[in-house]
Enzyme design. Structure first.
Site, short mmCIF file in Angstrom:
data_model
loop_
_atom_site.label_atom_id
_atom_site.label_comp_id
_atom_site.label_asym_id
_atom_site.label_seq_id
_atom_site.Cartn_x
_atom_site.Cartn_y
_atom_site.Cartn_z
N SER A 89 44.55 28.55 1.92
CA SER A 89 44.76 29.76 1.13
C SER A 89 44.57 31.00 2.01
O SER A 89 45.29 31.18 2.98
CB SER A 89 43.81 29.74 -0.08
N HIS A 199 47.16 31.28 -7.02
CA HIS A 199 48.06 30.15 -6.72
C HIS A 199 48.72 29.57 -7.96
O HIS A 199 49.16 28.43 -7.95
CB HIS A 199 47.34 29.06 -5.92
#
Length: 308
Positions: A89, A199
Protein backbone atom coordinates in the site's frame (compact mmCIF):
# COMPACT_ATOMS: atom_id res chain seq x y z
CA UNK A 1 21.70 -17.41 -8.21
CA UNK A 2 20.19 -15.87 -5.10
CA UNK A 3 18.02 -12.79 -5.63
CA UNK A 4 16.98 -10.14 -3.14
CA UNK A 5 13.88 -7.95 -2.79
CA UNK A 6 13.65 -4.92 -0.52
CA UNK A 7 10.15 -4.44 0.88
CA UNK A 8 8.44 -1.60 2.71
CA UNK A 9 5.51 -1.63 5.19
CA UNK A 10 2.42 0.55 4.97
CA UNK A 11 0.08 2.24 7.42
CA UNK A 12 -0.30 0.57 10.78
CA UNK A 13 3.47 0.14 11.24
CA UNK A 14 4.02 3.68 12.59
CA UNK A 15 5.05 4.23 16.21
CA UNK A 16 6.09 7.22 18.29
CA UNK A 17 9.88 7.59 18.41
CA UNK A 18 10.32 6.22 14.87
CA UNK A 19 13.66 7.27 13.28
CA UNK A 20 14.74 9.25 16.35
CA UNK A 21 17.73 6.92 16.79
CA UNK A 22 18.89 7.74 13.25
CA UNK A 23 18.70 11.53 13.60
CA UNK A 24 22.16 13.07 14.09
CA UNK A 25 23.67 9.58 14.38
CA UNK A 26 23.84 8.74 10.68
CA UNK A 27 24.62 11.39 8.06
CA UNK A 28 22.67 9.82 5.18
CA UNK A 29 19.55 9.23 7.30
CA UNK A 30 19.77 12.70 8.87
CA UNK A 31 19.85 14.22 5.39
CA UNK A 32 16.54 12.51 4.53
CA UNK A 33 14.94 13.49 7.85
CA UNK A 34 16.06 17.11 7.46
CA UNK A 35 14.83 17.16 3.87
CA UNK A 36 11.38 15.94 5.00
CA UNK A 37 11.25 18.69 7.63
CA UNK A 38 12.10 21.35 5.03
CA UNK A 39 9.72 19.99 2.38
CA UNK A 40 6.56 19.47 4.43
CA UNK A 41 4.09 21.99 5.82
CA UNK A 42 4.00 20.53 9.35
CA UNK A 43 6.59 19.55 11.98
CA UNK A 44 7.14 15.98 10.85
CA UNK A 45 10.11 15.31 13.12
CA UNK A 46 8.19 16.30 16.26
CA UNK A 47 5.28 14.14 15.08
CA UNK A 48 7.57 11.14 14.52
CA UNK A 49 9.81 11.55 17.56
CA UNK A 50 7.46 12.64 20.39
CA UNK A 51 3.99 13.19 18.89
CA UNK A 52 2.93 15.40 21.80
CA UNK A 53 -0.11 16.57 19.82
CA UNK A 54 -1.22 13.00 19.04
CA UNK A 55 -1.19 13.53 15.28
CA UNK A 56 0.88 10.57 14.08
CA UNK A 57 -2.19 8.38 13.62
CA UNK A 58 -3.89 10.83 11.22
CA UNK A 59 -3.41 9.48 7.71
CA UNK A 60 -2.13 12.76 6.22
CA UNK A 61 0.70 12.61 8.81
CA UNK A 62 1.16 8.84 9.02
CA UNK A 63 1.89 8.53 5.30
CA UNK A 64 4.79 11.01 5.08
CA UNK A 65 6.14 9.76 8.44
CA UNK A 66 6.39 6.14 7.26
CA UNK A 67 7.87 7.10 3.90
CA UNK A 68 10.44 9.29 5.68
CA UNK A 69 11.43 6.57 8.15
CA UNK A 70 11.81 3.87 5.49
CA UNK A 71 13.72 6.24 3.19
CA UNK A 72 16.05 7.30 6.02
CA UNK A 73 16.83 3.66 6.84
CA UNK A 74 17.32 2.93 3.14
CA UNK A 75 19.74 5.86 2.74
CA UNK A 76 21.80 4.60 5.70
CA UNK A 77 22.20 1.05 4.34
CA UNK A 78 25.27 0.10 2.31
CA UNK A 79 25.75 -2.66 -0.27
CA UNK A 80 22.08 -3.50 -0.69
CA UNK A 81 22.06 -4.14 -4.46
CA UNK A 82 18.44 -5.37 -4.62
CA UNK A 83 17.03 -7.13 -7.69
CA UNK A 84 13.42 -6.09 -6.98
CA UNK A 85 11.41 -3.90 -4.65
CA UNK A 86 7.86 -4.09 -3.31
CA UNK A 87 5.83 -2.07 -0.80
CA UNK A 88 2.50 -2.73 0.88
CA UNK A 89 0.00 0.00 0.00
CA UNK A 90 1.65 3.26 1.14
CA UNK A 91 4.95 1.32 1.31
CA UNK A 92 4.95 1.17 -2.49
CA UNK A 93 6.02 4.84 -2.48
CA UNK A 94 9.17 3.89 -0.56
CA UNK A 95 9.78 1.34 -3.33
CA UNK A 96 9.49 4.12 -5.91
CA UNK A 97 12.12 6.15 -4.05
CA UNK A 98 14.36 3.06 -3.74
CA UNK A 99 14.14 2.39 -7.50
CA UNK A 100 14.64 6.10 -8.32
CA UNK A 101 11.22 6.49 -9.96
CA UNK A 102 10.57 9.50 -7.70
CA UNK A 103 12.91 11.73 -5.73
CA UNK A 104 12.35 11.53 -1.98
CA UNK A 105 11.21 15.17 -1.88
CA UNK A 106 8.58 14.59 -4.58
CA UNK A 107 7.41 11.32 -3.01
CA UNK A 108 6.94 12.89 0.42
CA UNK A 109 4.82 15.68 -1.09
CA UNK A 110 2.76 13.10 -3.00
CA UNK A 111 2.03 10.93 0.06
CA UNK A 112 1.14 14.02 2.12
CA UNK A 113 -1.40 14.96 -0.58
CA UNK A 114 -2.58 11.34 -0.82
CA UNK A 115 -3.24 11.33 2.92
CA UNK A 116 -5.04 14.67 2.81
CA UNK A 117 -7.28 13.58 -0.06
CA UNK A 118 -8.05 10.28 1.67
CA UNK A 119 -8.90 12.08 4.92
CA UNK A 120 -11.11 14.65 3.19
CA UNK A 121 -12.96 12.14 1.00
CA UNK A 122 -15.11 10.68 3.76
CA UNK A 123 -16.47 12.21 6.96
CA UNK A 124 -15.54 10.18 10.05
CA UNK A 125 -17.81 7.21 10.49
CA UNK A 126 -18.69 6.66 6.82
CA UNK A 127 -15.98 4.22 5.74
CA UNK A 128 -13.83 1.66 7.53
CA UNK A 129 -11.81 -1.54 7.18
CA UNK A 130 -11.55 -4.87 9.00
CA UNK A 131 -9.27 -7.92 8.92
CA UNK A 132 -11.01 -11.24 8.31
CA UNK A 133 -9.03 -14.14 9.79
CA UNK A 134 -9.44 -17.80 8.92
CA UNK A 135 -11.18 -17.61 5.54
CA UNK A 136 -9.81 -17.76 2.00
CA UNK A 137 -10.22 -15.02 -0.58
CA UNK A 138 -13.10 -16.66 -2.48
CA UNK A 139 -15.19 -17.07 0.68
CA UNK A 140 -14.50 -13.47 1.80
CA UNK A 141 -15.35 -12.20 -1.68
CA UNK A 142 -18.62 -14.16 -1.61
CA UNK A 143 -19.56 -12.73 1.83
CA UNK A 144 -18.77 -9.19 0.64
CA UNK A 145 -21.00 -9.60 -2.40
CA UNK A 146 -23.85 -10.94 -0.28
CA UNK A 147 -23.65 -8.00 2.18
CA UNK A 148 -23.28 -5.27 -0.47
CA UNK A 149 -26.26 -3.44 -1.99
CA UNK A 150 -26.75 -0.64 -4.53
CA UNK A 151 -25.96 2.07 -2.01
CA UNK A 152 -23.56 0.33 0.40
CA UNK A 153 -20.50 -1.76 -0.47
CA UNK A 154 -17.89 -3.92 1.21
CA UNK A 155 -14.97 -5.38 -0.80
CA UNK A 156 -11.71 -7.31 -0.31
CA UNK A 157 -8.96 -4.68 0.01
CA UNK A 158 -5.71 -6.35 1.13
CA UNK A 159 -5.06 -9.97 0.18
CA UNK A 160 -2.30 -10.34 2.76
CA UNK A 161 -1.63 -14.03 3.32
CA UNK A 162 -3.60 -17.28 3.46
CA UNK A 163 -6.31 -16.76 6.08
CA UNK A 164 -5.88 -12.99 6.36
CA UNK A 165 -7.97 -10.84 4.03
CA UNK A 166 -8.69 -7.19 4.86
CA UNK A 167 -12.03 -5.81 3.69
CA UNK A 168 -13.02 -2.19 3.11
CA UNK A 169 -16.20 -0.22 2.53
CA UNK A 170 -19.12 1.45 4.28
CA UNK A 171 -18.73 1.34 8.06
CA UNK A 172 -22.28 0.00 8.56
CA UNK A 173 -21.38 -3.14 6.57
CA UNK A 174 -17.96 -3.47 8.22
CA UNK A 175 -19.71 -3.36 11.62
CA UNK A 176 -22.19 -5.99 10.43
CA UNK A 177 -19.36 -8.27 9.29
CA UNK A 178 -17.52 -7.81 12.60
CA UNK A 179 -20.70 -8.86 14.40
CA UNK A 180 -21.58 -11.80 12.12
CA UNK A 181 -18.03 -12.91 11.30
CA UNK A 182 -17.88 -16.05 13.41
CA UNK A 183 -21.30 -17.26 12.26
CA UNK A 184 -20.06 -16.85 8.66
CA UNK A 185 -17.08 -19.12 9.36
CA UNK A 186 -14.32 -16.63 10.20
CA UNK A 187 -12.04 -17.22 13.20
CA UNK A 188 -12.38 -13.52 13.97
CA UNK A 189 -13.11 -10.24 12.24
CA UNK A 190 -11.09 -7.35 13.66
CA UNK A 191 -11.97 -3.72 12.90
CA UNK A 192 -8.90 -1.68 11.88
CA UNK A 193 -8.10 1.76 13.29
CA UNK A 194 -8.47 3.60 9.97
CA UNK A 195 -10.61 6.55 9.02
CA UNK A 196 -11.63 5.54 5.51
CA UNK A 197 -12.53 2.72 3.10
CA UNK A 198 -9.02 2.51 1.61
CA UNK A 199 -8.40 0.27 -1.42
CA UNK A 200 -12.13 0.01 -2.13
CA UNK A 201 -13.97 1.36 -5.17
CA UNK A 202 -15.33 4.13 -2.92
CA UNK A 203 -11.89 5.76 -3.19
CA UNK A 204 -12.50 6.51 -6.89
CA UNK A 205 -13.90 9.86 -5.71
CA UNK A 206 -10.31 11.15 -5.29
CA UNK A 207 -8.89 9.61 -8.48
CA UNK A 208 -9.08 12.77 -10.58
CA UNK A 209 -7.61 15.13 -7.97
CA UNK A 210 -4.81 12.72 -7.12
CA UNK A 211 -3.99 12.00 -10.76
CA UNK A 212 -3.72 15.68 -11.68
CA UNK A 213 -1.57 16.38 -8.58
CA UNK A 214 1.02 13.66 -9.29
CA UNK A 215 1.33 14.68 -12.94
CA UNK A 216 3.31 17.78 -11.97
CA UNK A 217 6.24 15.66 -10.75
CA UNK A 218 8.98 13.90 -12.69
CA UNK A 219 8.44 10.13 -12.89
CA UNK A 220 11.47 8.18 -14.15
CA UNK A 221 11.85 4.58 -15.33
CA UNK A 222 12.71 2.29 -12.40
CA UNK A 223 16.35 1.23 -11.96
CA UNK A 224 15.08 -2.24 -11.01
CA UNK A 225 11.55 -3.67 -11.14
CA UNK A 226 8.91 -2.41 -8.72
CA UNK A 227 6.36 -5.15 -7.99
CA UNK A 228 3.08 -3.26 -7.98
CA UNK A 229 0.15 -3.88 -5.64
CA UNK A 230 -2.49 -3.69 -8.37
CA UNK A 231 -1.11 -6.28 -10.81
CA UNK A 232 1.42 -8.30 -8.76
CA UNK A 233 4.26 -8.08 -11.24
CA UNK A 234 7.47 -6.13 -11.73
CA UNK A 235 7.26 -2.88 -13.71
CA UNK A 236 9.96 -0.44 -14.82
CA UNK A 237 8.14 1.89 -17.25
CA UNK A 238 7.40 5.21 -15.52
CA UNK A 239 4.04 5.75 -17.25
CA UNK A 240 2.81 2.26 -16.31
CA UNK A 241 4.00 2.74 -12.73
CA UNK A 242 2.34 6.15 -12.41
CA UNK A 243 -0.97 4.87 -13.80
CA UNK A 244 -0.88 1.91 -11.39
CA UNK A 245 -0.25 4.23 -8.42
CA UNK A 246 -3.54 6.00 -9.20
CA UNK A 247 -5.37 2.66 -9.54
CA UNK A 248 -3.80 1.55 -6.26
CA UNK A 249 -6.08 4.00 -4.38
CA UNK A 250 -9.20 1.97 -5.18
CA UNK A 251 -7.81 -1.50 -5.97
CA UNK A 252 -7.00 -4.41 -3.66
CA UNK A 253 -3.38 -4.92 -2.55
CA UNK A 254 -2.38 -8.23 -4.16
CA UNK A 255 0.25 -9.12 -1.56
CA UNK A 256 0.07 -12.93 -1.85
CA UNK A 257 0.37 -12.85 -5.65
CA UNK A 258 3.14 -10.23 -5.50
CA UNK A 259 5.20 -12.31 -3.07
CA UNK A 260 4.68 -15.47 -5.13
CA UNK A 261 5.66 -13.60 -8.32
CA UNK A 262 8.94 -12.54 -6.68
CA UNK A 263 9.67 -16.09 -5.51
CA UNK A 264 8.97 -17.31 -9.07
CA UNK A 265 11.65 -14.87 -10.29
CA UNK A 266 14.17 -16.51 -7.95
CA UNK A 267 13.93 -14.19 -4.94
CA UNK A 268 14.90 -16.07 -1.78
CA UNK A 269 15.77 -13.13 0.50
CA UNK A 270 13.32 -10.40 1.53
CA UNK A 271 14.66 -7.38 3.42
CA UNK A 272 11.92 -5.41 5.21
CA UNK A 273 12.92 -1.78 5.74
CA UNK A 274 10.81 0.23 8.18
CA UNK A 275 9.13 -0.09 11.58
CA UNK A 276 7.75 -3.48 12.62
CA UNK A 277 7.91 -6.90 10.99
CA UNK A 278 4.37 -7.06 9.61
CA UNK A 279 5.37 -7.99 6.05
CA UNK A 280 7.92 -10.57 7.21
CA UNK A 281 5.13 -12.22 9.22
CA UNK A 282 2.86 -12.31 6.17
CA UNK A 283 5.59 -13.70 3.89
CA UNK A 284 6.32 -16.49 6.41
CA UNK A 285 2.70 -17.60 6.00
CA UNK A 286 3.02 -17.51 2.19
CA UNK A 287 6.38 -19.34 1.98
CA UNK A 288 8.36 -20.69 4.92
CA UNK A 289 11.57 -21.30 2.94
CA UNK A 290 12.69 -17.75 2.14
CA UNK A 291 15.18 -15.75 4.19
CA UNK A 292 13.78 -12.68 5.98
CA UNK A 293 15.76 -9.72 7.32
CA UNK A 294 14.24 -6.79 9.23
CA UNK A 295 15.87 -3.33 9.30
CA UNK A 296 14.04 -1.11 11.81
CA UNK A 297 16.68 0.73 13.84
CA UNK A 298 20.14 2.31 13.78
CA UNK A 299 21.45 -0.89 15.40
CA UNK A 300 19.98 -2.96 12.55
CA UNK A 301 21.63 -0.61 10.03
CA UNK A 302 25.01 -0.93 11.77
CA UNK A 303 24.65 -4.71 11.89
CA UNK A 304 23.91 -4.85 8.16
CA UNK A 305 26.67 -2.41 7.17
CA UNK A 306 29.29 -4.26 9.25
CA UNK A 307 28.38 -7.73 8.00
CA UNK A 308 27.57 -7.13 4.36
Amino acid sequence: MSKTAIIFPGQGAQKVGMAQDLFNNNDQATEILTSAAKTLDFDILETMFTDEEGKLGETENTQPALLTHSSALLAALKNLNPDFTMGHSLGEYSSLVAADVLSFEDAVKIVRKRGQLMAQAFPTGVGSMAAVLGLDFDKVDEICKSLSSDDKIIEPANINCPGQIVVSGHKALIDELVEKGKSLGAKRVMPLAVSGPFHSSLMKVIEEDFSSYINQFEWRDAKFPVVQNVNAQGETDNEVIKSNMVKQLYSPVQFINSTEWLIDQGVDHFIEIGPGKVLSGLIKKINRDVKLTSIQTLEDVKGWNEND
